[in-house]
Design a protein around this motif. Structure first.
Motif, short mmCIF file in Angstrom:
data_model
loop_
_atom_site.label_atom_id
_atom_site.label_comp_id
_atom_site.label_asym_id
_atom_site.label_seq_id
_atom_site.Cartn_x
_atom_site.Cartn_y
_atom_site.Cartn_z
N TYR A 151 2.90 -3.01 4.93
CA TYR A 151 3.64 -1.83 4.89
C TYR A 151 4.75 -1.76 6.33
CZ TYR A 151 4.49 3.19 4.90
OH TYR A 151 5.07 4.46 5.05
N GLY A 178 0.67 -1.22 -0.02
CA GLY A 178 0.16 0.04 0.01
C GLY A 178 0.90 1.22 -0.22
N THR A 179 0.33 2.45 0.48
CA THR A 179 1.22 3.68 0.71
C THR A 179 1.10 4.17 2.01
OG1 THR A 179 -1.01 5.19 0.25
CG2 THR A 179 0.23 4.39 -1.87
N ALA A 180 1.81 5.28 2.27
CA ALA A 180 1.70 5.69 3.44
C ALA A 180 0.30 6.16 4.00
CB ALA A 180 2.84 6.97 3.60
N THR A 181 -0.30 6.70 3.20
CA THR A 181 -2.16 7.02 3.51
C THR A 181 -2.90 5.90 3.50
OG1 THR A 181 -2.32 7.78 1.35
CG2 THR A 181 -1.47 9.35 2.95
N GLN A 182 -2.55 4.90 2.92
CA GLN A 182 -3.37 3.59 2.64
C GLN A 182 -2.52 2.46 2.79
OE1 GLN A 182 -6.74 3.57 2.46
NE2 GLN A 182 -7.07 5.67 1.87
#
Length: 152
Positions: free
Chosen positions: A41, A32-36
């Motif tokens: 992660y 995912g990403t840092a916000t999602q």
């Protein structure tokens, strides 16, 4: 140039764990990403931090500081802490959170020869109660307080 072999070995071990743990987490879970954030992660970030630490320890070993003795390998602690982790993983579903955490804490306390049986039991009860309250009640981890073995 002198190399501190003990520090070098430690850094290589850190890099090995970081590489294998990172590889497994990246191959089996979405990051995912840092916000999602996905389930992979945190393990990926943790692997990166461990790799950086390993590289720093290796760099430190190249400074040529005086060699420190290897010392005695704490086999009792290695065995007990490994057994505690395996016991929780193997028994958490069947026993439930409270008994599995108590057993895990009890086995982990056996790693230190300075902890008596009474102190071990008291410590294990406190840890089991605290973890059950925090993870079971407050965070809602889907692991029952008592497992299938206690429901029969």
């Amino acid at each position: 140039m002198e190399i501190n072999c003990k520090d070098m070995a430690t850094g290589v071990i850190f890099l090995g764990f970081a590489g294998s743990y990172g590889y497994m987490s990246l191959q089996t879970m979405s990051v995912g990403t840092a916000t999602q954030m996905g389930p992979g992660y945190f393990p990926a970030v943790l692997s990166g931090c461990l790799a950086i630490t390993g590289l720093a320890v290796i760099a430190q070993s190249l400074r040529g500081d005086a060699e420190t003795p290897w010392g005695i390998v704490p086999w009792r602690a290695i065995f007990c802490l490994s057994a505690a982790t395996i016991a929780f993983a193997a028994l958490a579903d069947d026993l439930g959170m409270l008994p599995a955490t108590f057993l895990t804490s009890f086995i982990a306390c056996l790693a230190s020869p300075r902890i008596g049986i009474g102190q071990n039991i008291l410590t294990s009860l406190c840890i089991a109660g605290f973890c059950s309250a925090v993870f079971g009640a407050a965070l809602g981890v889907p692991l029952p307080l008592f497992g299938e073995l206690f429901r029969q």
